[in-house]
Design an enzyme around this catalytic site. Structure first.
Site, short mmCIF file in Angstrom:
data_model
loop_
_atom_site.label_atom_id
_atom_site.label_comp_id
_atom_site.label_asym_id
_atom_site.label_seq_id
_atom_site.Cartn_x
_atom_site.Cartn_y
_atom_site.Cartn_z
N SER A 105 0.83 -1.20 0.00
CA SER A 105 0.00 0.00 0.00
C SER A 105 0.88 1.26 0.00
CB SER A 105 -0.95 -0.07 1.20
OG SER A 105 -1.89 0.95 1.15
N ASP A 155 -10.12 -4.00 -5.16
CA ASP A 155 -9.44 -3.00 -4.32
C ASP A 155 -10.18 -1.66 -4.44
OD1 ASP A 155 -7.73 -1.14 -3.16
OD2 ASP A 155 -5.92 -2.17 -3.84
N HIS A 186 -8.05 -4.63 -0.90
CA HIS A 186 -6.78 -3.93 -0.67
C HIS A 186 -5.88 -4.68 0.31
CE1 HIS A 186 -4.31 -0.36 -1.10
NE2 HIS A 186 -4.15 -0.32 0.22
C1 MLT Z 1 -1.27 6.00 -0.21
O1 MLT Z 1 -1.58 7.00 0.39
O2 MLT Z 1 -0.10 5.64 -0.40
C2 MLT Z 1 -2.39 5.18 -0.74
O3 MLT Z 1 -3.58 5.91 -0.63
C3 MLT Z 1 -2.50 3.89 -0.05
C4 MLT Z 1 -2.77 4.06 1.41
O4 MLT Z 1 -1.84 4.28 2.16
O5 MLT Z 1 -3.94 3.98 1.83
#
Ligand code: MLT
Length: 210
Positions: A105, A155, A186
């Protein structure tokens, strides 16, 4: 813990010839979060696991965002350079080769930014639920860098088209990209672990462990 520019954990390799791994956690994680994942996907490898330096409502991240999926790219560029400098420091301190990044992520997004901005920091990367990190990415030379992208078909944060664009962007820079979309959301799933383990198992250490 050795004092370097990021709070981190380092676990020495327990087997020779295994590529070192840089673990990059998601929003709200920390340096301990992905150690079990690292042990599962790269048994025997050295593990380097920093904590992101940005706080969002008390949750650690690797760079600032303006909204979910909308990044503060000035901060992202600054943080990617800072993280690449940390990786160089850690290589020197612990005597390891450039690691394979394994990011989830937010950690996958900073790993993608590292590949584009400071490709020397990583020997390859497994990007779990990654997005295109920069709207105007530099022309990077990623020749011979293996990259695994694992996306989730359901996701809600990463649109399929965005993950597809990331795969094309990295491949057009010369990376050997393998992009798979799993029937998940996700969050991390067992198939992520198995596929990443198999993919890392195929990576040999080009120059051997120091
Ligand atoms: C991010 O901010 O890198 C993406 O939105 C993924 C997350 O951290 O939720």
């Amino acid at each position: 813990m050795t004092e370097l520019s990021h709070l981190h954990r380092f676990v020495s390799a327990s087997e020779p010839g295994k590529p070192p791994i840089l673990l990059l956690h998601g929003t709200g994680g920390d340096e301990d979060d992905l150690l079990p994942l690292g042990r599962a996907v790269a048994p025997g490898s050295a593990l380097l696991s920093p904590r992101g330096k940005v706080l969002e409502n008390g949750m650690s991240r690797f760079f600032r965002r303006l909204a979910e999926g909308v990044f503060d790219e000035v901060d992202l560029r600054h943080r990617a350079n800072e993280l690449a400098d940390f990786v160089a420091e850690a290589q020197e301190t612990y005597g390891i080769d450039p690691p394979i990044g394994v990011g989830f992520s937010n950690g996958a997004n900073i790993a993608a930014a590292l590949l584009l901005l400071r490709p020397e920091a990583l020997s390859g990367a497994a990007l779990l639920r990654a997005m295109v990190p920069l709207s105007e990415p530099p022309v990077a030379d990623l020749q011979d860098k293996p990259v695994l992208i694992l996306s989730g078909a359901a996701d809600p944060i990463v649109p399929a088209a965005n993950a597809g664009r990331l795969a094309k962007l990295l491949a057009s820079a010369g990376a050997g990209v393998e992009h798979r979309t799993l029937p998940v959301g996700h969050g991390l799933s067992q198939p992520d672990v198995l596929i990443t383990k198999e993919w890392i198992g195929r990576r040999s250490v080009a120059s051997g462990s120091r």
